[in-house]
Design a protein around this motif. Structure first.
Motif, PDB file in Angstrom:
ATOM      1  N   LYS A   1       0.834  -1.210   0.000  1.00  8.79           N
ATOM      2  CA  LYS A   1       0.000   0.000   0.000  1.00  8.79           C
ATOM      3  C   LYS A   1       0.864   1.255   0.000  1.00  8.79           C
ATOM      4  CE  LYS A   1      -4.030  -2.024   2.335  1.00  8.79           C
ATOM      5  NZ  LYS A   1      -4.869  -2.027   3.562  1.00  8.79           N
ATOM      6  N   ARG A   2       1.959   1.226   0.745  1.00  4.50           N
ATOM      7  CA  ARG A   2       2.871   2.370   0.785  1.00  4.50           C
ATOM      8  C   ARG A   2       3.446   2.627  -0.603  1.00  4.50           C
ATOM      9  NH1 ARG A   2       6.606   4.688   4.667  1.00  4.50           N
ATOM     10  NH2 ARG A   2       8.469   5.481   3.618  1.00  4.50           N
ATOM     11  N   LEU A   3       3.828   1.566  -1.278  1.00  5.25           N
ATOM     12  CA  LEU A   3       4.401   1.721  -2.613  1.00  5.25           C
ATOM     13  C   LEU A   3       3.377   2.253  -3.605  1.00  5.25           C
ATOM     14  CD1 LEU A   3       6.588  -1.521  -2.872  1.00  5.25           C
ATOM     15  CD2 LEU A   3       7.349   0.815  -2.398  1.00  5.25           C
ATOM     16  N   LEU A   4       2.160   1.730  -3.547  1.00 10.38           N
ATOM     17  CA  LEU A   4       1.116   2.221  -4.443  1.00 10.38           C
ATOM     18  C   LEU A   4       0.874   3.714  -4.225  1.00 10.38           C
ATOM     19  CD1 LEU A   4      -1.421  -0.745  -4.237  1.00 10.38           C
ATOM     20  CD2 LEU A   4      -0.171  -0.023  -6.276  1.00 10.38           C
ATOM     21  N   ALA A   5       0.862   4.137  -2.972  1.00  8.96           N
ATOM     22  CA  ALA A   5       0.643   5.553  -2.666  1.00  8.96           C
ATOM     23  C   ALA A   5       1.800   6.412  -3.160  1.00  8.96           C
ATOM     24  CB  ALA A   5       0.459   5.738  -1.161  1.00  8.96           C
ATOM     25  N   SER A   6       2.987   5.808  -3.310  1.00  7.66           N
ATOM     26  CA  SER A   6       4.159   6.553  -3.774  1.00  7.66           C
ATOM     27  C   SER A   6       4.286   6.557  -5.286  1.00  7.66           C
ATOM     28  CB  SER A   6       5.432   5.963  -3.157  1.00  7.66           C
ATOM     29  OG  SER A   6       5.375   6.014  -1.744  1.00  7.66           O
ATOM     30  N   GLY A   7       3.426   5.795  -5.966  1.00  3.76           N
ATOM     31  CA  GLY A   7       3.485   5.755  -7.424  1.00  3.76           C
ATOM     32  C   GLY A   7       4.175   4.537  -7.984  1.00  3.76           C
ATOM     33  N   VAL A   8       4.361   3.494  -7.182  1.00  3.16           N
ATOM     34  CA  VAL A   8       4.990   2.255  -7.639  1.00  3.16           C
ATOM     35  C   VAL A   8       3.905   1.205  -7.865  1.00  3.16           C
ATOM     36  CG1 VAL A   8       6.634   0.423  -7.083  1.00  3.16           C
ATOM     37  CG2 VAL A   8       7.086   2.776  -6.348  1.00  3.16           C
ATOM     38  N   ARG A   9       3.980   0.537  -8.991  1.00  2.36           N
ATOM     39  CA  ARG A   9       2.985  -0.494  -9.324  1.00  2.36           C
ATOM     40  C   ARG A   9       3.327  -1.759  -8.537  1.00  2.36           C
ATOM     41  NH1 ARG A   9       0.152   1.491 -13.466  1.00  2.36           N
ATOM     42  NH2 ARG A   9      -0.896  -0.501 -13.787  1.00  2.36           N
ATOM     43  N   ALA A  10       2.744  -1.880  -7.350  1.00  2.00           N
ATOM     44  CA  ALA A  10       3.108  -2.946  -6.416  1.00  2.00           C
ATOM     45  C   ALA A  10       1.902  -3.802  -6.066  1.00  2.00           C
ATOM     46  CB  ALA A  10       3.711  -2.349  -5.143  1.00  2.00           C
ATOM     47  N   ALA A  11       2.181  -5.017  -5.619  1.00  2.00           N
ATOM     48  CA  ALA A  11       1.145  -5.929  -5.134  1.00  2.00           C
ATOM     49  C   ALA A  11       1.772  -6.869  -4.124  1.00  2.00           C
ATOM     50  CB  ALA A  11       0.517  -6.714  -6.285  1.00  2.00           C
ATOM     51  N   ALA A  12       0.944  -7.364  -3.198  1.00  2.00           N
ATOM     52  CA  ALA A  12       1.416  -8.277  -2.152  1.00  2.00           C
ATOM     53  C   ALA A  12       1.062  -9.706  -2.512  1.00  2.00           C
ATOM     54  CB  ALA A  12       0.803  -7.904  -0.807  1.00  2.00           C
ATOM     55  N   LEU A  13       1.950 -10.615  -2.155  1.00  2.00           N
ATOM     56  CA  LEU A  13       1.728 -12.048  -2.381  1.00  2.00           C
ATOM     57  C   LEU A  13       2.079 -12.778  -1.096  1.00  2.00           C
ATOM     58  CD1 LEU A  13       1.120 -14.251  -4.603  1.00  2.00           C
ATOM     59  CD2 LEU A  13       3.592 -14.492  -4.779  1.00  2.00           C
ATOM     60  N   HIS A  14       1.082 -13.452  -0.503  1.00  2.00           N
ATOM     61  CA  HIS A  14       1.334 -14.186   0.738  1.00  2.00           C
ATOM     62  C   HIS A  14       0.270 -15.255   0.945  1.00  2.00           C
ATOM     63  CE1 HIS A  14      -1.921 -11.804   2.459  1.00  2.00           C
ATOM     64  NE2 HIS A  14      -1.268 -10.684   2.165  1.00  2.00           N
ATOM     65  N   GLY A  15       0.440 -16.033   1.993  1.00  2.00           N
ATOM     66  CA  GLY A  15      -0.444 -17.157   2.253  1.00  2.00           C
ATOM     67  C   GLY A  15      -1.830 -16.783   2.700  1.00  2.00           C
ATOM     68  N   GLY A  16      -2.076 -15.497   2.965  1.00  2.00           N
ATOM     69  CA  GLY A  16      -3.421 -15.076   3.344  1.00  2.00           C
ATOM     70  C   GLY A  16      -4.352 -14.913   2.164  1.00  2.00           C
ATOM     71  N   ARG A  17      -3.809 -14.993   0.953  1.00  2.00           N
ATOM     72  CA  ARG A  17      -4.624 -14.899  -0.256  1.00  2.00           C
ATOM     73  C   ARG A  17      -4.988 -16.296  -0.736  1.00  2.00           C
ATOM     74  NH1 ARG A  17      -3.217  -9.762  -2.508  1.00  2.00           N
ATOM     75  NH2 ARG A  17      -3.229  -8.349  -0.713  1.00  2.00           N
ATOM     76  N   SER A  18      -6.153 -16.401  -1.372  1.00  2.00           N
ATOM     77  CA  SER A  18      -6.543 -17.685  -1.947  1.00  2.00           C
ATOM     78  C   SER A  18      -5.637 -17.989  -3.137  1.00  2.00           C
ATOM     79  CB  SER A  18      -7.999 -17.637  -2.410  1.00  2.00           C
ATOM     80  OG  SER A  18      -8.145 -16.779  -3.532  1.00  2.00           O
ATOM     81  N   GLN A  19      -5.628 -19.251  -3.550  1.00  2.00           N
ATOM     82  CA  GLN A  19      -4.754 -19.603  -4.670  1.00  2.00           C
ATOM     83  C   GLN A  19      -5.147 -18.877  -5.957  1.00  2.00           C
ATOM     84  OE1 GLN A  19      -2.008 -21.344  -4.223  1.00  2.00           O
ATOM     85  NE2 GLN A  19      -1.438 -20.840  -6.325  1.00  2.00           N
ATOM     86  N   PRO A  20      -6.428 -18.734  -6.307  1.00  2.00           N
ATOM     87  CA  PRO A  20      -6.752 -17.949  -7.502  1.00  2.00           C
ATOM     88  C   PRO A  20      -6.266 -16.507  -7.409  1.00  2.00           C
ATOM     89  CG  PRO A  20      -8.633 -19.308  -6.872  1.00  2.00           C
ATOM     90  CD  PRO A  20      -7.622 -19.416  -5.766  1.00  2.00           C
ATOM     91  N   GLN A  21      -6.373 -15.897  -6.221  1.00  2.00           N
ATOM     92  CA  GLN A  21      -5.865 -14.532  -6.056  1.00  2.00           C
ATOM     93  C   GLN A  21      -4.351 -14.484  -6.265  1.00  2.00           C
ATOM     94  OE1 GLN A  21      -7.741 -14.031  -2.065  1.00  2.00           O
ATOM     95  NE2 GLN A  21      -8.358 -12.020  -2.818  1.00  2.00           N
ATOM     96  N   ARG A  22      -3.652 -15.447  -5.698  1.00  2.00           N
ATOM     97  CA  ARG A  22      -2.203 -15.485  -5.847  1.00  2.00           C
ATOM     98  C   ARG A  22      -1.812 -15.700  -7.305  1.00  2.00           C
ATOM     99  NH1 ARG A  22      -1.080 -19.306  -0.655  1.00  2.00           N
ATOM    100  NH2 ARG A  22       0.866 -19.835  -1.688  1.00  2.00           N
ATOM    101  N   ASN A  23      -2.557 -16.551  -7.992  1.00  2.00           N
ATOM    102  CA  ASN A  23      -2.268 -16.784  -9.408  1.00  2.00           C
ATOM    103  C   ASN A  23      -2.444 -15.510 -10.222  1.00  2.00           C
ATOM    104  OD1 ASN A  23      -1.726 -19.469  -8.883  1.00  2.00           O
ATOM    105  ND2 ASN A  23      -3.722 -20.205  -9.555  1.00  2.00           N
TER     106      ASN A  23
END
Length: 541
Positions: free
Chosen positions: A340-362
């Motif tokens: 979120k910090r990166l997105l607010a700064s203008g960086v095209r960022a996304a998080a990937l971790h085990g709290g996301r479902s497999q379709p979301q991670r894909n």
């Protein structure tokens, strides 16, 4: 607990289950109870310097990397080959290799394939990206080709620790499996177990699975392993670290007793000594790299930063570089916050971790691969099993707790002989731990003290000032379950179509299926609407 949840737990600790005496195919007893690889017992990383605690933590590291004595091969191994054409493989596989642009075998492939094609057990070690998947996959497919499995009874099995690695193995082997008319099934947590059960009931010769989900399917009666003649353990050391050892042992005891076993990993240490003793018979041992130096084809940089504030500023500028980067942090919450910090700064960022479902991670991975996302903020769930072409930089925003985690994080870059860099940001009170970790990994990094405004930071990482214009990237959402449509939408005769098999009961009022023609409602004249109709309409909405 799904494999991703176990992986997330391993991000904060390095659990090593207590070994029990080996039984079954093994010769003698299994390894004793090894000490935890990081000596922490799951405790958070200490930020204090000096005192008795750091000294106590360094004790287990004295023996690191704790490799076991590799077994001696009794039967001489077959010589390695320099070309796939020299191997006894089906012509369809050779044709597919050429079509995929795979012209000559990597060292681990050339050394192990002659023996694995002959049915020998294999103990192979090679750095991440060295070609391990085809090293075991081609032999497995070649030896299974021409056979057909019964429902729920695969003939070959690949066990992996994470969903991402399962998907990578499936993607890599699918063209070759198709070429020899073999069906593949992938079973992992976080995906529909019903769909996976259906796939197994239809029959699949090759099964790629994580231990937890496979155990669930076996307990449901949807899978059995008694016909599995070829078993592969990929990244077995991580399965041991994540606490999967009891499940892996239980699964291996269910396969054909005289079947072929192949164990491949980027690191081989005492955590898997028990598996080797129990399940591998006179294996051919091949090692491309020593375990401690598994990542040796890249530059390693340790950047000393002043404090947490400057660390965030440095990491943000690195993320804004021209090109993609994977940035590793300790926890799911840290990944979300930094993205979120990166997105607010203008960086095209996304998080990937085990709290996301497999379709979301894909979908997040797809965004990273196609360039919609340029900075992927990940936890250790992404440290194995993710392959992204032309990725030349990995950043440890939070240093790993274990040298094996360092090696596998870094293994996302410099794959298949390409060059790359691994950069680790280190706070003043983390220097001692980082020095020990690098010694354990057999790496002599280039150390530099930097601030967010230093030119040296830009030279090493390509860091630059972000635009400051906030960016919004669609966060992948869970796919909603499909609704069964129970009413038609047309008007006129028969406009109130209902689900197949019903007695043509109508629904009064307007809306889908009400109709306006002579039989628009398909109901008896003057008959009141059945009390169940409103409920059915609500369920279909």
């Amino acid at each position: 607990m799904t494999s991703s949840e176990r992986s997330e737990r391993s991000e904060r600790q390095d659990r090593t289950p207590r070994s029990r005496p080996a039984r079954g195919r093994g010769r003698g007893q299994g390894a004793g109870s090894p000490a935890p690889a990081n000596g922490r017992g799951g405790a958070p990383r200490s930020r204090t310097q000096g005192g008795s605690k750091p000294a106590a933590r360094r004790k287990p590291a004295v023996a690191a990397p704790a490799e076991f004595a590799l077994p001696e091969t009794v039967t001489p191994a077959l010589p390695s080959v320099d070309a796939f054409g020299d191997l006894d493989m089906p012509a369809a596989l050779l044709k597919t290799l050429a079509a995929q642009g795979v012209t000559e075998p990597f060292p681990i492939q050339g050394a192990t394939l002659p023996n694995s094609l002959a049915g020998r057990d294999i103990l192979g070690r090679g750095r991440t990206g060295s070609g391990k998947t085809l090293a075991f996959g081609l032999a497995m497919l070649a030896r299974t080709a021409g056979r057909r499995s019964e429902p729920r009874a695969p003939l070959a099995m690949v066990l992996v620790p994470t969903r991402e690695l399962a998907q990578q193995v499936t993607d890599a082997l699918t063209p070759y499996a198709t070429a020899v008319n073999l069906r593949m099934a992938t079973v992992v947590g976080g995906m529909s177990i019903t769909k996976q059960s259906t796939t197994l009931r239809r029959g699949a010769e090759v099964l790629v699975a994580t231990p937890g989900r496979l155990k669930d399917l076996i307990e449901r009666g949807d899978c059995r392993l008694d016909q599995v003649a070829i078993t592969v353990l990929d990244e077995a050391d991580q399965m041991a670290d994540m606490g999967f050892m009891p499940q892996v042992v239980a699964l291996l005891k269910q396969v054909e007793a005289d079947g072929q076993r192949m164990l491949f990993s980027a690191t081989l240490d005492k955590n898997i000594d028990r598996l080797v003793k129990m399940f591998l018979t006179d294996p051919v041992v091949h090692s491309v790299d020593p375990s401690a130096g598994a990542v040796t084809t890249m530059e390693h940089h340790v950047l000393h930063v002043l404090d947490e504030t400057d660390k965030k500023a440095v990491a943000t500028k690195i993320a804004a570089r021209d090109g993609r980067v994977i940035m590793f942090v300790d926890t799911k919450r840290a990944a979300d916050r930094f993205a979120k910090r990166l997105l607010a700064s203008g960086v095209r960022a996304a998080a990937l971790h085990g709290g996301r479902s497999q379709p979301q991670r894909n979908r997040t991975l797809d965004q990273f691969k196609n360039g919609q996302v340029t900075a992927l903020v990940a936890t250790n769930v992404a440290a194995r099993g993710i392959h992204v072409d032309d990725l030349d930089l990995v950043v440890n925003v939070d240093p790993p707790t274990d040298h094996k985690d360092y090696l596998h994080r870094g293994g996302r870059t410099a794959r298949a002989g390409e060059s790359g860099s691994v950069v680790t940001l280190v706070l003043p009170d983390e220097k001692r731990e980082m020095t020990r970790l690098m010694q354990d990994a057999g790496i002599a990094p280039r150390t530099t003290r930097v601030t967010s405004s230093d030119e040296e930071l830009s030279r090493i990482t390509g860091a630059r000032e972000p635009s400051g214009v906030a960016i919004v990237i669609e966060v992948p959402q869970p796919t909603p379950p499909k609704q069964r449509t129970r009413s038609g939408s047309g008007s006129g005769a028969g406009g109130g179509a209902v689900r197949s098999g019903s007695r043509g009961r109508g629904r009064r009022g307007s809306g889908a299926g009400a109709g306006t023609g002579a039989q628009g409602g398909a109901a008896r004249s003057g008959a009141p609407a059945r009390s169940g109709a409103p409920a059915r309409r609500r369920r279909a909405a």
